[in-house]
Design an enzyme around this catalytic site. Structure first.
Site, PDB file in Angstrom:
ATOM      1  N   HIS A   1      -1.377 -23.279  53.317  1.00 39.61           N
ATOM      2  CA  HIS A   1      -0.887 -23.996  52.136  1.00 39.61           C
ATOM      3  C   HIS A   1      -0.997 -25.521  52.293  1.00 39.61           C
ATOM      4  O   HIS A   1      -1.307 -26.222  51.329  1.00 39.61           O
ATOM      5  CB  HIS A   1       0.560 -23.599  51.858  1.00 39.61           C
TER       6      HIS A   1
ATOM      7  N   LEU B   1     -11.812 -18.549  36.502  1.00 42.84           N
ATOM      8  CA  LEU B   1     -10.550 -18.804  35.814  1.00 42.84           C
ATOM      9  C   LEU B   1      -9.497 -17.828  36.307  1.00 42.84           C
ATOM     10  O   LEU B   1      -9.713 -16.608  36.317  1.00 42.84           O
ATOM     11  CB  LEU B   1     -10.720 -18.663  34.296  1.00 42.84           C
TER      12      LEU B   1
ATOM     13  N   ASP C   1      -3.356 -16.372  41.239  1.00 45.06           N
ATOM     14  CA  ASP C   1      -3.103 -17.271  42.359  1.00 45.06           C
ATOM     15  C   ASP C   1      -1.610 -17.281  42.661  1.00 45.06           C
ATOM     16  O   ASP C   1      -0.797 -17.675  41.826  1.00 45.06           O
ATOM     17  CB  ASP C   1      -3.577 -18.691  42.027  1.00 45.06           C
TER      18      ASP C   1
ATOM     19  N   LYS D   1      -0.827 -17.544  50.004  1.00 43.51           N
ATOM     20  CA  LYS D   1      -0.893 -18.663  50.946  1.00 43.51           C
ATOM     21  C   LYS D   1       0.173 -18.568  52.027  1.00 43.51           C
ATOM     22  O   LYS D   1       1.299 -18.149  51.763  1.00 43.51           O
ATOM     23  CB  LYS D   1      -0.742 -19.985  50.186  1.00 43.51           C
TER      24      LYS D   1
ATOM     25  N   TYR E   1       6.191 -19.723  46.611  1.00 46.76           N
ATOM     26  CA  TYR E   1       6.588 -19.699  45.205  1.00 46.76           C
ATOM     27  C   TYR E   1       7.752 -18.748  44.952  1.00 46.76           C
ATOM     28  O   TYR E   1       8.354 -18.778  43.864  1.00 46.76           O
ATOM     29  CB  TYR E   1       5.410 -19.287  44.311  1.00 46.76           C
TER      30      TYR E   1
ATOM     31  N   PRO F   1     -13.529 -15.084  40.547  1.00 52.64           N
ATOM     32  CA  PRO F   1     -13.459 -15.495  39.141  1.00 52.64           C
ATOM     33  C   PRO F   1     -13.110 -16.979  38.990  1.00 52.64           C
ATOM     34  O   PRO F   1     -12.171 -17.479  39.618  1.00 52.64           O
ATOM     35  CB  PRO F   1     -12.350 -14.602  38.572  1.00 52.64           C
TER      36      PRO F   1
ATOM     37  N   GLY G   1     -20.529 -12.906  49.795  1.00 53.72           N
ATOM     38  CA  GLY G   1     -20.959 -12.307  48.545  1.00 53.72           C
ATOM     39  C   GLY G   1     -19.880 -11.851  47.597  1.00 53.72           C
ATOM     40  O   GLY G   1     -20.178 -11.382  46.501  1.00 53.72           O
TER      41      GLY G   1
END
Length: 319
Positions: free
Chosen positions: A114, A19, A47, A81, A52, A17, A13
């Site tokens: 990942h 975007l 994200d 990730k 990264y 989002p 539940g």
């Protein structure tokens, strides 16, 4: 626009989002301002990823917007990730905890494997052999990695778990376990040239949300792009954008939103971050959507070439 058009729902539940702001290849020194700008514009989904190497800046930006009263922690959805050097059973939880520390969070809303592959973990984040190919650890099965991910949910470190860059057979293998905790999300390269119809249908069947990365064709991706299509210059995309009085990027984002696919375009430019967000505020016609759907040629722009020899390489025949 109605609330139901801004969110999809994860198993259990939780609102997810549709975007978000992507942060892959966001330059050090710029990503904090990008995330702060996005949150100020109205984004409520960021994200991120361990690989990264910018989680700390992302976390600093989130903290700044919490501290100034723009958001509360529960208002923002954060994905990160597990990197593929950290997939050994003894390293999964420490990697997750390091990401949470970097992000300044007590929990992640969504945590993804990942890639289905694994690398040796004693030669840095991108261990390369003399041939320039990544050095794999073939002793690790992504099924065991998934089981390690499930323990993170049990311990409250993450609210939901999923995978990234898995193909249909790899997805099905996890679903056949069956998993203790549901597969909440699959994140894959997805855009009109690579529609991912088979994967999306599989995910819909099992109540799994799908997130599109590189939705704009990843124009800043590494490698030789001289012979590759430029998605944002595609005549169909440009014609729709001109007709609508919007940007090509907005058309490509809106395409995903109307498919019910979560989309995480990356930018560090404030005007583009705002412009991308405005894709929430118009709709493409059925005819325009069909034109974009008809562009599909199953053309992958990011095929992880250094990993083609790895066990569980997901993108076709191994070389």
């Amino acid at each position: 626009m109605a609330d139901s058009n801004l969110f999809t729902v994860l198993p259990g539940g939780k609102k997810y989002p549709l975007l978000g702001l992507g942060t892959w290849q966001s330059e050090s020194g710029k990503v904090r301002h990008a995330v702060e700008t996005a949150i100020a514009c109205g984004y409520r989904h960021i994200d991120a990823a361990y690989a990264y190497a910018n989680e700390k800046e992302v976390g600093d930006a989130i903290k700044a917007k919490i501290d100034d009263g723009t958001i509360k922690r529960e208002d923002i959805f954060v994905t990160t990730k597990l990197w593929i050097t950290e997939t050994h059973p003894g390293r999964i939880e420490p990697c997750c905890r390091e990401s949470l520390q970097n992000l300044g969070l007590d929990y992640a809303d969504l945590y993804l494997i990942h890639y289905p592959v694994s690398l040796v973990n004693d030669k840095g984040s991108f261990p390369l052999g003399e041939d320039g190919m990544l050095i794999g650890d073939d002793s690790i099965d992504y099924i065991d990695v998934w089981k390690g991910m499930e323990s993170l949910v049990d311990k409250g470190l993450v609210r939901a778990i999923g995978v990234s860059n898995f193909n249909t057979s790899q997805m099905q293998r996890i679903l056949d376990l069956p998993p203790k905790h549901p597969v909440a999300n699959l994140q894959v390269e997805c855009h009109p040239l690579l529609a991912q119809n088979e994967l999306i249908e599989l995910c819909k069947k099992h109540g799994i949300t799908v997130t599109a990365y590189s939705p704009l064709g990843s124009p800043e991706r590494p490698g030789d792009k001289s012979t590759e299509p430029v998605l944002m210059e595609d005549p169909v995309v440009c014609a729709i954008a001109k007709k609508r009085g919007v940007s090509s990027a907005q058309v490509l984002i809106r395409y995903q939103l109307q498919r019910g696919v979560v989309v995480v375009p990356k930018s560090v430019t404030p005007s583009r971050i705002q412009q991308n967000f405005e894709a929430l505020h118009f709709e493409l016609s059925k005819e325009e959507m069909q034109e974009l759907i008809d562009l599909n040629r199953d053309h992958r722009l990011l095929d992880f070439p250094m990993g083609k020899r790895l066990k569980y390489y997901p993108f076709g025949n191994q070389n």
